[in-house]
Design a protein around this motif. Structure first.
Motif, mmCIF file in Angstrom:
data_model
loop_
_atom_site.group_PDB
_atom_site.id
_atom_site.type_symbol
_atom_site.label_atom_id
_atom_site.label_comp_id
_atom_site.label_asym_id
_atom_site.label_seq_id
_atom_site.Cartn_x
_atom_site.Cartn_y
_atom_site.Cartn_z
ATOM 1 N N LEU A 46 28.745 15.178 9.810
ATOM 2 C CA LEU A 46 28.086 14.014 10.398
ATOM 3 C C LEU A 46 28.101 12.810 9.471
ATOM 4 O O LEU A 46 27.986 11.673 9.933
ATOM 5 C CB LEU A 46 26.651 14.367 10.780
ATOM 6 N N GLY A 47 28.247 13.045 8.178
ATOM 7 C CA GLY A 47 28.307 11.929 7.238
ATOM 8 C C GLY A 47 29.703 11.452 6.952
ATOM 9 O O GLY A 47 29.892 10.411 6.313
ATOM 10 N N ARG A 50 35.081 10.229 11.495
ATOM 11 C CA ARG A 50 35.336 10.945 12.740
ATOM 12 C C ARG A 50 36.293 10.125 13.592
ATOM 13 O O ARG A 50 36.440 8.919 13.371
ATOM 14 C CB ARG A 50 34.039 11.216 13.500
ATOM 15 N N ALA A 98 21.147 13.678 7.934
ATOM 16 C CA ALA A 98 22.527 13.411 8.357
ATOM 17 C C ALA A 98 22.594 13.224 9.868
ATOM 18 O O ALA A 98 23.353 12.383 10.367
ATOM 19 C CB ALA A 98 23.449 14.546 7.916
ATOM 20 N N ILE A 99 21.803 14.001 10.602
ATOM 21 C CA ILE A 99 21.752 13.837 12.056
ATOM 22 C C ILE A 99 21.145 12.479 12.408
ATOM 23 O O ILE A 99 21.683 11.718 13.215
ATOM 24 C CB ILE A 99 20.940 14.977 12.692
ATOM 25 N N CYS A 102 23.483 9.601 11.445
ATOM 26 C CA CYS A 102 24.860 9.653 11.952
ATOM 27 C C CYS A 102 25.212 8.333 12.628
ATOM 28 O O CYS A 102 24.417 7.791 13.395
ATOM 29 C CB CYS A 102 24.999 10.806 12.948
ATOM 30 N N VAL A 106 23.311 11.289 18.451
ATOM 31 C CA VAL A 106 23.393 12.744 18.497
ATOM 32 C C VAL A 106 22.382 13.244 19.544
ATOM 33 O O VAL A 106 21.191 12.943 19.450
ATOM 34 C CB VAL A 106 23.078 13.380 17.134
#
Length: 268
Positions: A46-47, A50, A98-99, A102, A106
């Protein structure tokens, strides 16, 4: 003698599904318990970078029985468990942050039981969809554990102090429909198929918006939710709003509105 618990083999199952990145917590032999590898992989995933096509992350559990049973306590003796729990809490806190931090929204997809630290991860999501019958709870008091303040604040923000006390002090899990009434989840689906359909529909709705608008709005709401001073909130809002108003996506959104068509946003 009781049978030994099967060894932990935790991992994340990750796949792209259109605009969404679907991430499943997988540790099936131990009810998807959160081991060190799962939590570290969540932080890295998540960090990290992507694909540009990904607009939303859907976080669920593997299988159809468990989101996750929480931190994997293993079979350590009591004199080793405190250090293990404290290390796990630190890593759990990193994963929850991290969530929350993000760059993409999420959505928590609670396809089964979400207990202890797993529920803390779910509370760090932007919002949560649960399958009817899924059980949610935090048995910390029944284990003799005082929960971390960073974890508790997410529950207080969602439920208020009294309901958070009830959840934590009794240790009694609640089912999805009661969790909806309490503010722990935001939608309940009848079964697993309906659950993932609802999650993907929500992801598609978010993906239809301008990425800069989504990002800026999330940042401002996060600052408000954390009780930041108004000056800090305005400092967060000003560059986000300026960037959005100056973007090609703003021009595209305005043109699409006037032409009565769906916008084609590019995130710039």
């Amino acid at each position: 003698m009781p049978a030994e618990a099967p060894p932990s083999g935790g991992r994340l199952l990750v796949e792209e599904d259109g605009d969404a990145l679907v991430v499943r917590i997988a540790n099936e032999a131990r009810a998807n318990a959160l081991d060190e590898r799962i939590l570290e992989d969540l932080v890295s995933l998540l960090g990290g970078p992507r694909p540009a096509a990904v607009r939303v992350v859907l976080l669920g559990g593997a299988g159809d029985r468990h989101f996750s049973a929480g931190l994997d306590l293993g079979d350590r003796p009591a004199d080793e468990l405190v250090a293990h729990l404290q290390a796990g809490e630190r890593l759990l806190g990193r994963a929850a942050r991290a969530i929350a931090d993000c760059p993409r929204p999420v959505i928590g997809v609670l396809n089964g039981a979400a207990l202890g630290g797993a529920l803390e991860l779910a509370m760090a999501c932007d919002w949560r969809v649960a399958r009817r019958g899924a059980r949610l709870g935090v048995p910390a008091a029944r284990l003799g554990v005082v929960y971390s303040p960073d974890g508790l604040r997410r529950f207080v923000a969602a439920m208020g102090p009294a309901r958070t006390k009830r959840l934590f002090l009794t240790g009694r899990p609640v089912e999805a429909d009661e969790a909806l009434a309490l503010g722990l989840v935001d939608e309940v689906a009848a079964d697993d198929a309906a659950l993932w359909a609802a999650a993907r529909a929500a992801a598609a709705d978010v993906a239809a918006g301008a990425p800069l608008a989504v990002e800026g709005t999330r940042a401002i709401i996060a600052a408000i939710g954390e009780g930041a001073p108004w000056e800090v909130i305005e400092e967060t809002a000003a560059p986000a709003r300026s960037r959005a108003f100056g973007s090609d996506d703003f021009k595209e959104g305005l043109a699409a509105f006037r032409e009565r068509r769906a916008p084609r946003f590019r995130g710039r």
